[in-house]
Scaffold this motif. Sequence first.
Motif, PDB file in Angstrom:
ATOM      1  N   ALA A  28     -12.189 -12.270  51.232  1.00 21.39           N
ATOM      2  CA  ALA A  28     -13.276 -13.150  51.366  1.00 21.39           C
ATOM      3  C   ALA A  28     -12.993 -14.329  51.760  1.00 21.39           C
ATOM      4  N   ILE A  29     -13.740 -15.158  52.625  1.00 23.00           N
ATOM      5  CA  ILE A  29     -13.450 -16.655  52.837  1.00 23.00           C
ATOM      6  C   ILE A  29     -14.939 -17.111  52.473  1.00 23.00           C
ATOM      7  N   ILE A 104     -12.257 -20.286  68.112  1.00 22.22           N
ATOM      8  CA  ILE A 104     -12.519 -21.751  68.323  1.00 22.22           C
ATOM      9  C   ILE A 104     -12.870 -22.616  67.335  1.00 22.22           C
ATOM     10  N   ASN A 105     -14.240 -22.114  66.913  1.00 31.58           N
ATOM     11  CA  ASN A 105     -15.119 -23.104  65.844  1.00 31.58           C
ATOM     12  C   ASN A 105     -14.162 -22.939  64.558  1.00 31.58           C
ATOM     13  N   TYR A 123     -12.404 -24.203  56.967  1.00 24.03           N
ATOM     14  CA  TYR A 123     -11.261 -23.175  57.150  1.00 24.03           C
ATOM     15  C   TYR A 123     -10.188 -23.788  56.371  1.00 24.03           C
ATOM     16  N   SER A 124      -9.694 -25.118  56.426  1.00 21.14           N
ATOM     17  CA  SER A 124      -8.964 -25.695  55.697  1.00 21.14           C
ATOM     18  C   SER A 124      -8.986 -25.504  54.093  1.00 21.14           C
ATOM     19  N   ILE A 159      -5.236 -26.504  64.037  1.00 19.71           N
ATOM     20  CA  ILE A 159      -5.788 -26.352  62.740  1.00 19.71           C
ATOM     21  C   ILE A 159      -4.666 -26.694  61.813  1.00 19.71           C
ATOM     22  N   SER A 160      -3.481 -26.230  62.168  1.00 19.81           N
ATOM     23  CA  SER A 160      -2.479 -26.178  61.311  1.00 19.81           C
ATOM     24  C   SER A 160      -1.801 -27.858  61.167  1.00 19.81           C
ATOM     25  N   ALA A 161      -1.833 -28.270  62.389  1.00 26.67           N
ATOM     26  CA  ALA A 161      -1.421 -29.957  62.513  1.00 26.67           C
ATOM     27  C   ALA A 161      -2.508 -30.608  61.571  1.00 26.67           C
TER      28      ALA A 161
END
Length: 268
Positions: A28-29, A104-105, A123-124, A159-161
Amino acid sequence: MIKRRSANNAPTAKKLLPLIQLISDSFAIPQLGQKRRIWALLPHDYHETEKSYPVLYLQDAQNLFDEDAPFGNWAIDKQMAALAKRGMGDLIIIAIDHGGKERINEYSPYFHRKFGKGKGIKYSRFIINTLKPYVDTHFRTLVDRKHNGIGGSSMGGLISAYIGLVHAEYFSKMMIFSPSFWYSDEIYFDAFNYAYTHPSRIYLYGGEQESEYMSKHIHKFRDAIQYQSQDELYNQWKVVINPDGHHTESDWRDEFPSAIEWLYFNQK
């Protein structure tokens, strides 16, 4: 089912292959109202020791070790086995599936005039507030930032950066391959405001054949962080620009072991 075969470039001892464990096919997110498949790649001798391990969180799990991935894969299981043979296998990798059409989103923390407002901030928060606490509870991990890293390629690199910069208190290592910094100039503002009180190791890779701007974006990102950070020993860099590199899984596969070695095992 993930197929695991011998690497094409060199035979790999099966006994050194990491243990691939499906954490959940519907994790779950809550921040996004979504569910996602997530994997853990554990050291081959994980169940034979009582050691705790550093962790790397990687995006785009579909392209990391699935032999049937449509665009190829990084073969991180084979790469980790080869690293283990050299005494560098003590690492847990958490591989997170991307969201398909929502990729992408979900991987964008910024607004884009074509794609609209990204969901990357949510997401982060999932990585920080939901996934990492779960991983640290259910696996023998070294929980402090010194032993935790995040990485990905393309939009996964963006997103990782972002997570590595904005949530520097959780991650000290960034593996950024061919990042989509074209998406928004805001990434450079976040880099400029990076928390310099947190020492970090940042591995940046790009290929000259990806676009005429890739190396420029990478150096601009590095320069934005370095502008206020004068201590090169405090924030350590490795920038690799491959003159023959393309925007492909195979190129990221080839770079992966060098990045792992430098980020986690070469601390000089």
